[in-house]
Design an enzyme around this catalytic site. Structure first.
Site, mmCIF file in Angstrom:
data_model
loop_
_atom_site.group_PDB
_atom_site.id
_atom_site.type_symbol
_atom_site.label_atom_id
_atom_site.label_comp_id
_atom_site.label_asym_id
_atom_site.label_seq_id
_atom_site.Cartn_x
_atom_site.Cartn_y
_atom_site.Cartn_z
ATOM 1 N N GLY A 12 0.814 -1.212 0.000
ATOM 2 C CA GLY A 12 0.000 0.000 0.000
ATOM 3 C C GLY A 12 0.847 1.262 0.000
ATOM 4 O O GLY A 12 0.498 2.269 0.623
ATOM 5 N N THR A 14 2.991 4.071 -2.715
ATOM 6 C CA THR A 14 2.541 4.807 -3.902
ATOM 7 C C THR A 14 2.201 3.837 -5.036
ATOM 8 O O THR A 14 1.182 3.993 -5.715
ATOM 9 C CB THR A 14 3.640 5.790 -4.357
ATOM 10 O OG1 THR A 14 3.992 6.595 -3.231
ATOM 11 C CG2 THR A 14 3.168 6.687 -5.476
ATOM 12 N N SER A 38 0.523 -3.818 5.026
ATOM 13 C CA SER A 38 0.860 -4.116 6.419
ATOM 14 C C SER A 38 1.230 -2.821 7.136
ATOM 15 O O SER A 38 2.230 -2.183 6.805
ATOM 16 C CB SER A 38 2.033 -5.093 6.435
ATOM 17 O OG SER A 38 2.661 -5.038 7.684
ATOM 18 N N GLU A 48 8.790 12.039 -3.656
ATOM 19 C CA GLU A 48 7.863 13.173 -3.592
ATOM 20 C C GLU A 48 7.975 14.111 -4.785
ATOM 21 O O GLU A 48 7.267 15.097 -4.857
ATOM 22 C CB GLU A 48 8.111 13.931 -2.286
ATOM 23 C CG GLU A 48 8.078 12.982 -1.087
ATOM 24 C CD GLU A 48 7.798 13.630 0.240
ATOM 25 O OE1 GLU A 48 8.457 14.638 0.521
ATOM 26 O OE2 GLU A 48 6.932 13.129 0.981
ATOM 27 N N ALA A 49 8.884 13.811 -5.712
ATOM 28 C CA ALA A 49 9.011 14.663 -6.905
ATOM 29 C C ALA A 49 8.548 13.857 -8.112
ATOM 30 O O ALA A 49 8.902 12.693 -8.262
ATOM 31 C CB ALA A 49 10.462 15.098 -7.085
ATOM 32 N N LYS A 77 6.129 21.898 -10.071
ATOM 33 C CA LYS A 77 7.534 21.651 -10.431
ATOM 34 C C LYS A 77 7.705 21.882 -11.927
ATOM 35 O O LYS A 77 6.979 21.303 -12.734
ATOM 36 C CB LYS A 77 7.885 20.204 -10.055
ATOM 37 C CG LYS A 77 9.239 19.750 -10.559
ATOM 38 C CD LYS A 77 9.580 18.331 -10.126
ATOM 39 C CE LYS A 77 10.843 17.850 -10.819
ATOM 40 N NZ LYS A 77 11.139 16.446 -10.556
ATOM 41 N N LEU A 326 9.089 -0.264 -6.554
ATOM 42 C CA LEU A 326 10.433 -0.667 -6.153
ATOM 43 C C LEU A 326 10.658 -2.166 -6.301
ATOM 44 O O LEU A 326 11.788 -2.612 -6.472
ATOM 45 C CB LEU A 326 10.688 -0.220 -4.710
ATOM 46 C CG LEU A 326 10.622 1.305 -4.513
ATOM 47 C CD1 LEU A 326 10.657 1.673 -3.035
ATOM 48 C CD2 LEU A 326 11.751 2.014 -5.266
ATOM 49 N N THR A 337 12.092 9.589 -11.702
ATOM 50 C CA THR A 337 11.439 8.756 -12.717
ATOM 51 C C THR A 337 10.675 7.559 -12.157
ATOM 52 O O THR A 337 9.967 6.880 -12.896
ATOM 53 C CB THR A 337 12.497 8.233 -13.719
ATOM 54 O OG1 THR A 337 13.653 7.819 -12.989
ATOM 55 C CG2 THR A 337 12.874 9.301 -14.711
ATOM 56 N N ILE A 339 8.102 7.065 -9.927
ATOM 57 C CA ILE A 339 6.630 7.075 -9.929
ATOM 58 C C ILE A 339 6.145 7.075 -11.379
ATOM 59 O O ILE A 339 5.165 6.414 -11.714
ATOM 60 C CB ILE A 339 6.072 8.263 -9.117
ATOM 61 C CG1 ILE A 339 6.540 8.144 -7.663
ATOM 62 C CG2 ILE A 339 4.544 8.286 -9.181
ATOM 63 C CD1 ILE A 339 6.176 9.322 -6.775
#
Ligand code: FAD
Length: 499
Positions: A12, A14, A38, A48-49, A77, A326, A337, A339
């Protein structure tokens, strides 16, 4: 080949909630979606960018941008400000906009190269509105001029927002920690998850968003990892949030240090910071000192150490499992890059979704596209390190002299020789990005296209000045970045108007 009816997303962060939002909304009524996360493990808490493709993804899924902005304390941004990369003391912005214009006779770098030969002083970035707006702290969403932009946001609040969005389309959230994964004895397909609390969760198709460990894709399916640390040696980050000082910049900062670099991501209410470095060349003590000496504002928490291995999972889709985020690999955060790679993988998956069952041709196509995407982004990130002229530490000597992938070597040689860039149709970073970074780091072409010489010197000077004057006059129309955020967040429904 069994029709897919039950999709289980594990994780859970991003990646998990983006998958839930996209699959839950777009395949609503066709598949049921359950997301397991979990609370005891938590999420990585950084990331965050973003880059402008995020905005397109929001539109596709129907995620309202203004609501996200309000819910996540976001700022806009326009690019990334790279300091000390070419040489200590130098800086440039890789902005999201168009630099100059593309002509049939050649891309803008050829025109700029001639302007330099004629002694014109305007830097490459002066011909890009996004770059000038970023430097001037200006921003607006308007009809004319149109800026290409992305968000900086609070990753925890973003996942929370996406949870509410997904649940409104019927996604079911379950809390629990996986203890054991059950597979079909013949096919090896994942069939059931056993949780520590004694519950079980069955599914036909699993999305692994469990972060670096890759609980399904690696620990269960043993897919394998392609290690790229010899090209991207940074493997550790020390991250901390700090209190807000001064107005939020409309850009991310990426400041190079002796053994890596540091990010600064401004939000409406605080700043995200982190030092990224290679543990081969530096240790935590160095990172702590560097972070402490180079952040503005007070630290709001104890710095957190995050270790990673740059590279990619050999297969993003293996059997009835797709890895996102990830768990599918990590390049490094330099060009924000990751996200984007979640959202582009989701778009790929939505297009190839195996509603009628997992078929090899779908899997092969998905994996082919994923590999090509990761390799082209990898080359772009390596470029930042390799095109340095820094000689001050062993770290910079290593990245400056290391052998690079043949694809990147060819592109750099071609650029130096001819000023030309030949890109594949699906590559994320286009010539605007490549030229801004190459020229920004002093990697200038030796020659330009002769067609650019067809204008007389005076005519050419006036022509180039026309471009920079146009950028300057558009810049005057834009309001201050923070004033625009306040207005945008306060308005019930924002409609773009001419500036
Ligand atoms: P995570 O956030 O780690 O989530 C994993 C989830 O799996 C959690 O919910 C966890 O509870 C769950 N889980 C794990 N094991 C189990 C289990 N046994 N049972 C049940 N649940 C389990 N990306 C960008 O685009 N921009 C950036 O600026 C950026 N900066 C970054 C900086 C750093 C230092 C790093 C390391 C990454 C950065 N990224 C960035 C990448 C970005 O953070 C990730 O791509 C993004 O957060 C997605 O993470 P995730 O959801 O894959 O994993």
């Amino acid at each position: 080949m069994q029709a897919i009816k039950n999709v289980v997303i594990v994780g859970g962060g991003t990646a998990g909630w983006l998958a839930a939002a996209a699959i839950g909304k777009i395949y609503q009524g066709k598949v049921s979606v359950t997301l397991l996360e979990s609370d005891a493990i938590g999420t990585i808490g950084v990331g965050e960018a973003t880059i402008p493709t995020m905005m397109a993804f929001h539109k596709l899924v129907g995620i309202p941008e203004q609501e996200v902005m309000r819910a996540t304390h976001a700022t806009f941004k326009l690019g990334i400000n790279f300091k000390n990369w070419g040489e200590i003391g130098e800086d440039y912005i890789h902005a999201f906009g168009q630099v100059g214009r593309i002509f049939w006779g050649g891309e803008f770098q050829h025109f700029w190269a001639r302007s330099q030969k004629l002694g014109m002083k305007a830097p490459f970035g002066a011909y890009c509105l996004e770059q000038e707006a970023a430097r001037a702290g200006k921003f607006a969403i308007c009809e004319n001029p149109v800026l290409n932009y992305a968000f900086h946001f609070d990753a925890g609040l973003y996942a929370k927002y996406l949870r509410g969005f997904s649940e409104s389309f019927g996604v079911v959230r379950q809390e629990g920690k996986i203890e054991r994964v059950e597979q079909d004895a013949d096919s090896g397909y994942i069939t059931r998850l056993h949780l520590e609390n004694g519950y079980t969760l069955d599914g036909d198709f699993f999305i692994d968003c469990t972060g670096f460990r890759g609980l399904l894709i690696e620990e269960t399916l043993k897919t394998g990892y392609e290690n790229w640390q010899h090209w991207l040696p940074c493997d550790t980050a020390l991250a901390v949030q700090s209190s807000k000082v001064g107005p939020a910049t409309a850009y991310t900062s990426a400041t190079a240090h002796e053994f890596g670099w540091q990010w600064r991501i401004p939000l409406q209410n605080r700043t995200g910071n982190g030092v990224v470095y290679s543990s081969e060349f530096a240790d935590r003590n160095w990172a702590e000192k560097t972070l402490a000496n180079n952040i503005d504002g007070e630290m709001l928490m104890n710095p957190r150490l995050i270790q990673f291995k740059t590279g990619r999972r050999k297969l993003g889709w293996n059997k009835n499992c797709v890895a996102l985020g990830l768990s599918s690999g990590f390049l490094e955060p330099l060009e924000s890059t990751s996200i984007h790679m979640v959202t582009s993988a989701l778009i790929r998956l939505l297009r190839l979704f195996p509603l009628r069952g997992v078929q090899p041709v779908l899997v092969e196509e998905y994996n082919r596209q994923s590999r090509e995407e990761a390799e082209s982004i990898r080359d772009f990130i390596i470029l930042h390190y390799h095109s340095t002229r820094r000689t001050d530490t062993e770290f910079w000597n290593y990245v400056r002299t290391m052998p690079v992938p043949d694809t990147l070597r060819h592109r750099m040689d071609m650029f130096v020789e001819s000023g030309m860039l030949f890109l594949g149709g699906d590559e994320l970073f286009r010539s605007n990005g490549w030229t801004q970074v190459m020229i920004g780091q002093g990697f200038a072409p030796q020659h330009y296209q002769p067609i650019v010489d067809n204008m007389a010197d005076n005519e050419f000077r006036a022509y180039m000045k026309g471009f920079s004057d146009h950028v300057a006059s558009n810049l005057r129309l834009l309001p201050n970045h923070e004033d625009f955020i306040a207005k945008y967040c306060a308005m019930e429904e924002f409609k773009a108007q001419p500036a």
